[in-house]
Design a protein around this motif. Structure first.
Motif, PDB file in Angstrom:
ATOM      1  N   LYS A  63       0.849  -1.191   0.000  1.00 55.14           N
ATOM      2  CA  LYS A  63       0.000   0.000   0.000  1.00 55.14           C
ATOM      3  C   LYS A  63       0.889   1.247   0.000  1.00 55.14           C
ATOM      4  CE  LYS A  63      -2.083  -1.028   3.812  1.00 55.14           C
ATOM      5  NZ  LYS A  63      -3.012  -0.957   4.979  1.00 55.14           N
ATOM      6  N   ILE A  64       0.800   2.032  -1.049  1.00 54.59           N
ATOM      7  CA  ILE A  64       1.616   3.243  -1.175  1.00 54.59           C
ATOM      8  C   ILE A  64       0.705   4.439  -1.404  1.00 54.59           C
ATOM      9  CG2 ILE A  64       3.427   4.422  -2.474  1.00 54.59           C
ATOM     10  CD1 ILE A  64       4.502   1.700  -3.300  1.00 54.59           C
ATOM     11  N   VAL A  65       0.881   5.471  -0.596  1.00 57.05           N
ATOM     12  CA  VAL A  65       0.123   6.709  -0.756  1.00 57.05           C
ATOM     13  C   VAL A  65       1.034   7.790  -1.322  1.00 57.05           C
ATOM     14  CG1 VAL A  65      -1.283   8.474   0.358  1.00 57.05           C
ATOM     15  CG2 VAL A  65      -1.353   6.117   1.202  1.00 57.05           C
ATOM     16  N   LEU A  66       0.617   8.412  -2.416  1.00 58.35           N
ATOM     17  CA  LEU A  66       1.312   9.560  -2.981  1.00 58.35           C
ATOM     18  C   LEU A  66       0.605  10.812  -2.496  1.00 58.35           C
ATOM     19  CD1 LEU A  66       1.740   7.099  -5.006  1.00 58.35           C
ATOM     20  CD2 LEU A  66       2.221   8.832  -6.721  1.00 58.35           C
ATOM     21  N   LEU A  67       1.355  11.706  -1.855  1.00 58.22           N
ATOM     22  CA  LEU A  67       0.774  12.923  -1.288  1.00 58.22           C
ATOM     23  C   LEU A  67       1.261  14.147  -2.052  1.00 58.22           C
ATOM     24  CD1 LEU A  67       1.799  10.947   1.384  1.00 58.22           C
ATOM     25  CD2 LEU A  67       0.114  12.471   2.419  1.00 58.22           C
ATOM     26  N   PHE A  68       0.328  15.067  -2.339  1.00 54.92           N
ATOM     27  CA  PHE A  68       0.625  16.271  -3.112  1.00 54.92           C
ATOM     28  C   PHE A  68       0.212  17.505  -2.308  1.00 54.92           C
ATOM     29  CE2 PHE A  68       0.242  12.809  -6.059  1.00 54.92           C
ATOM     30  CZ  PHE A  68       1.184  13.064  -7.041  1.00 54.92           C
ATOM     31  N   HIS A  69       1.166  18.400  -2.093  1.00 54.51           N
ATOM     32  CA  HIS A  69       0.934  19.592  -1.274  1.00 54.51           C
ATOM     33  C   HIS A  69       0.200  20.690  -2.038  1.00 54.51           C
ATOM     34  CE1 HIS A  69       4.135  21.722  -3.414  1.00 54.51           C
ATOM     35  NE2 HIS A  69       4.914  20.664  -3.248  1.00 54.51           N
ATOM     36  N   GLY A  70      -0.087  21.774  -1.342  1.00 47.24           N
ATOM     37  CA  GLY A  70      -0.791  22.902  -1.924  1.00 47.24           C
ATOM     38  C   GLY A  70       0.142  23.987  -2.444  1.00 47.24           C
ATOM     39  N   LEU A  71      -0.431  25.138  -2.769  1.00 43.99           N
ATOM     40  CA  LEU A  71       0.304  26.268  -3.336  1.00 43.99           C
ATOM     41  C   LEU A  71       1.444  26.674  -2.414  1.00 43.99           C
ATOM     42  CD1 LEU A  71       0.409  28.446  -5.602  1.00 43.99           C
ATOM     43  CD2 LEU A  71      -1.091  29.850  -4.166  1.00 43.99           C
ATOM     44  N   GLU A  72       2.654  26.692  -2.964  1.00 47.28           N
ATOM     45  CA  GLU A  72       3.872  27.063  -2.240  1.00 47.28           C
ATOM     46  C   GLU A  72       4.119  26.201  -1.011  1.00 47.28           C
ATOM     47  OE1 GLU A  72       6.500  29.508  -3.265  1.00 47.28           O
ATOM     48  OE2 GLU A  72       5.380  28.451  -4.833  1.00 47.28           O
ATOM     49  N   GLY A  73       3.623  24.966  -1.079  1.00 46.95           N
ATOM     50  CA  GLY A  73       3.897  24.029  -0.002  1.00 46.95           C
ATOM     51  C   GLY A  73       5.120  23.182  -0.295  1.00 46.95           C
ATOM     52  N   THR A  74       5.376  22.225   0.584  1.00 49.76           N
ATOM     53  CA  THR A  74       6.457  21.258   0.409  1.00 49.76           C
ATOM     54  C   THR A  74       6.009  19.935   1.039  1.00 49.76           C
ATOM     55  OG1 THR A  74       7.638  21.500   2.520  1.00 49.76           O
ATOM     56  CG2 THR A  74       8.091  23.156   0.833  1.00 49.76           C
ATOM     57  N   ALA A  75       6.835  18.918   0.879  1.00 55.01           N
ATOM     58  CA  ALA A  75       6.552  17.629   1.504  1.00 55.01           C
ATOM     59  C   ALA A  75       6.713  17.671   3.013  1.00 55.01           C
ATOM     60  CB  ALA A  75       7.460  16.557   0.917  1.00 55.01           C
ATOM     61  N   LYS A  76       7.246  18.770   3.539  1.00 54.71           N
ATOM     62  CA  LYS A  76       7.496  18.872   4.972  1.00 54.71           C
ATOM     63  C   LYS A  76       6.503  19.782   5.682  1.00 54.71           C
ATOM     64  CE  LYS A  76      12.415  17.959   4.328  1.00 54.71           C
ATOM     65  NZ  LYS A  76      12.252  16.529   4.644  1.00 54.71           N
ATOM     66  N   ARG A  77       5.474  20.217   4.987  1.00 54.62           N
ATOM     67  CA  ARG A  77       4.441  21.016   5.644  1.00 54.62           C
ATOM     68  C   ARG A  77       3.730  20.175   6.703  1.00 54.62           C
ATOM     69  NH1 ARG A  77       3.052  26.001   3.136  1.00 54.62           N
ATOM     70  NH2 ARG A  77       5.111  26.900   2.778  1.00 54.62           N
ATOM     71  N   THR A  78       3.242  20.827   7.728  1.00 58.76           N
ATOM     72  CA  THR A  78       2.631  20.113   8.845  1.00 58.76           C
ATOM     73  C   THR A  78       1.470  19.240   8.394  1.00 58.76           C
ATOM     74  OG1 THR A  78       3.281  21.872  10.374  1.00 58.76           O
ATOM     75  CG2 THR A  78       1.545  20.391  11.102  1.00 58.76           C
ATOM     76  N   TYR A  79       0.648  19.736   7.479  1.00 61.56           N
ATOM     77  CA  TYR A  79      -0.487  18.914   7.048  1.00 61.56           C
ATOM     78  C   TYR A  79      -0.030  17.663   6.305  1.00 61.56           C
ATOM     79  CZ  TYR A  79       0.107  21.618   2.647  1.00 61.56           C
ATOM     80  OH  TYR A  79       0.605  22.220   1.510  1.00 61.56           O
ATOM     81  N   MET A  80       1.122  17.739   5.634  1.00 59.96           N
ATOM     82  CA  MET A  80       1.679  16.546   4.988  1.00 59.96           C
ATOM     83  C   MET A  80       2.212  15.580   6.044  1.00 59.96           C
ATOM     84  SD  MET A  80       1.602  16.890   1.500  1.00 59.96           S
ATOM     85  CE  MET A  80       3.076  16.341   0.616  1.00 59.96           C
ATOM     86  N   LEU A  81       3.013  16.086   6.976  1.00 58.65           N
ATOM     87  CA  LEU A  81       3.620  15.235   7.991  1.00 58.65           C
ATOM     88  C   LEU A  81       2.577  14.589   8.892  1.00 58.65           C
ATOM     89  CD1 LEU A  81       6.669  17.459   9.055  1.00 58.65           C
ATOM     90  CD2 LEU A  81       6.661  15.516   7.469  1.00 58.65           C
ATOM     91  N   GLY A  82       1.530  15.350   9.244  1.00 58.66           N
ATOM     92  CA  GLY A  82       0.491  14.802  10.094  1.00 58.66           C
ATOM     93  C   GLY A  82      -0.245  13.653   9.425  1.00 58.66           C
ATOM     94  N   THR A  83      -0.542  13.820   8.146  1.00 48.62           N
ATOM     95  CA  THR A  83      -1.215  12.761   7.402  1.00 48.62           C
ATOM     96  C   THR A  83      -0.305  11.556   7.235  1.00 48.62           C
ATOM     97  OG1 THR A  83      -2.500  14.434   6.201  1.00 48.62           O
ATOM     98  CG2 THR A  83      -2.441  12.224   5.262  1.00 48.62           C
ATOM     99  N   ILE A  84       0.964  11.806   6.928  1.00 54.64           N
ATOM    100  CA  ILE A  84       1.929  10.715   6.776  1.00 54.64           C
ATOM    101  C   ILE A  84       2.031   9.915   8.078  1.00 54.64           C
ATOM    102  CG2 ILE A  84       4.390  10.193   6.502  1.00 54.64           C
ATOM    103  CD1 ILE A  84       4.476  12.649   4.569  1.00 54.64           C
ATOM    104  N   LYS A  85       2.103  10.596   9.196  1.00 52.15           N
ATOM    105  CA  LYS A  85       2.244   9.906  10.487  1.00 52.15           C
ATOM    106  C   LYS A  85       1.092   8.946  10.723  1.00 52.15           C
ATOM    107  CE  LYS A  85       3.543  10.849  15.265  1.00 52.15           C
ATOM    108  NZ  LYS A  85       3.899  11.910  16.244  1.00 52.15           N
ATOM    109  N   GLN A  86      -0.118   9.377  10.439  1.00 52.27           N
ATOM    110  CA  GLN A  86      -1.281   8.504  10.633  1.00 52.27           C
ATOM    111  C   GLN A  86      -1.293   7.354   9.629  1.00 52.27           C
ATOM    112  OE1 GLN A  86      -3.050   8.849  13.318  1.00 52.27           O
ATOM    113  NE2 GLN A  86      -1.853  10.674  13.804  1.00 52.27           N
ATOM    114  N   LEU A  87      -0.885   7.622   8.412  1.00 52.08           N
ATOM    115  CA  LEU A  87      -0.837   6.564   7.405  1.00 52.08           C
ATOM    116  C   LEU A  87       0.218   5.521   7.746  1.00 52.08           C
ATOM    117  CD1 LEU A  87      -1.215   8.759   4.192  1.00 52.08           C
ATOM    118  CD2 LEU A  87      -2.858   7.044   4.978  1.00 52.08           C
TER     119      LEU A  87
END
Length: 326
Positions: A63-87
């Motif tokens: 199971k692999i999840v590809l995550l895509f950030h928003g405008l001027e975001g990065t893979a290290k934004r809090t909303y990315m990291l929070g989702t990754i942690k739960q996944l």
């Protein structure tokens, strides 16, 4: 599917859209997520950096999840990291994509990322599918990233059969309508923040592409629309900003989606206007699940339990589809 009910009920100051949005973006912190960077060289010889995270005590890459950030975001934004942690806690491998020029290093072409660059999504998926065979793939997009994955899923193009599901959070499925929301007086702080970063990137590219970019145009960029008029549109083959918004909005592609999708857009999201809530379409759509909490802000959904509501719903939705595929 009909519009599905939401159980998100924020407390105290999180009932306020702006407080929810700003707290999630600027105050909340997520710790303990390890990422390993992979550089993908694209077919046009530009590059995209992917930050991988792997769960403990799991075998294979089923199971692999590809995550895509928003405008001027990065893979290290809090909303990315929070989702990754739960996944990760639920056994998913996570590939957090830094769109072109968003990984801390400016990309090597005149073009950059934009809301409709679904060809990059396709190339990333193809790469991961080749590298990790026999895996189920899931897509998760935030804001601009949500529009990207929905456009990709609804376009007339070849898609791998192992795509299982997608979640799009706080997504401006109609870009022009969303621009109208952002131009409202109460959103000045968001406009200023985005524009400051976008103008800085334009200036970085000035010296490399003097035949395409000019100091005069840089000085004219005083709004998000003018950034799209003087950079996004010409750099990516659009006639003008309106042509870019029209062709890149995912709303027109939603009817063609053929796999389970959750679209989570709060009704008080100040980045969204009426056309960003496709109620009539979802009511008669076999695969599109539209959830519209009364509150939540823009990629906010703070719950006060160490996990945001959108993180909880993403895991729930993917787990439900994973169960169906097991």
């Amino acid at each position: 599917m009909p519009v599905i009910p939401s159980t998100y009920k924020p407390k105290g100051p999180f009932k306020n859209s702006h407080f929810n949005t700003i707290f999630a973006a600027k105050i909340r912190r997520v710790y303990g997520v390890k990422q390993k960077r992979e550089r993908l060289v694209l077919s046009d010889e530009d590059f995209i950096d992917i930050d991988w995270s792997f769960p403990q005590n799991t075998k294979g890459n089923s199971k692999i999840v590809l995550l895509f950030h928003g405008l001027e975001g990065t893979a290290k934004r809090t909303y990315m990291l929070g989702t990754i942690k739960q996944l990760l806690d639920n056994g998913y491998h996570c590939a957090a994509v830094n769109l072109r020029s968003c990984s801390g290093e400016i990309n090597s072409k005149l073009r950059s990322y934009h809301s409709g660059a679904s060809e990059d999504v396709a190339e990333i998926i193809s790469h991961i599918n080749t590298k990790y065979k026999d895996s189920f793939l899931y897509l998760c997009g935030f804001s601009l990233g949500g529009n990207l994955i929905l456009k990709y899923l609804g376009e007339e193009r070849e898609r791998p059969s192992n795509l299982a599901a997608a979640v799009a959070i706080s997504t401006p499925v109609d870009l022009y309508d969303s621009l109208g929301a952002l131009e409202k007086p109460g959103n000045w702080v968001y406009r200023w923040s985005f524009l400051k970063d976008l103008r800085a990137k334009y200036k970085m590219k000035l010296s490399h592409y003097p035949e395409h970019l000019t100091l005069d145009n840089y000085k004219k960029i005083r709004s998000l629309r003018l950034f799209d008029e003087y950079y996004t549109a010409p750099a990516h083959g659009f006639t003008d900003a309106l042509d870019y918004y029209t062709k890149s909005s995912s709303r027109q592609f939603l009817k063609n989606i053929k796999l389970p999708v959750l679209l989570l857009n709060a009704k008080d999201d100040s980045f969204l206007n009426e056309k960003c809530y496709p109620i009539d379409l979802s009511a008669n759509h076999e695969y599109l699940h539209l959830e519209m909490p009364e509150r939540g802000g823009h990629v906010g959904f703070i719950s006060g339990k160490g996990i945001t509501y959108n993180e909880k719903r993403t895991v729930e939705f993917f787990n439900a589809q994973a169960h169906c595929n097991s």
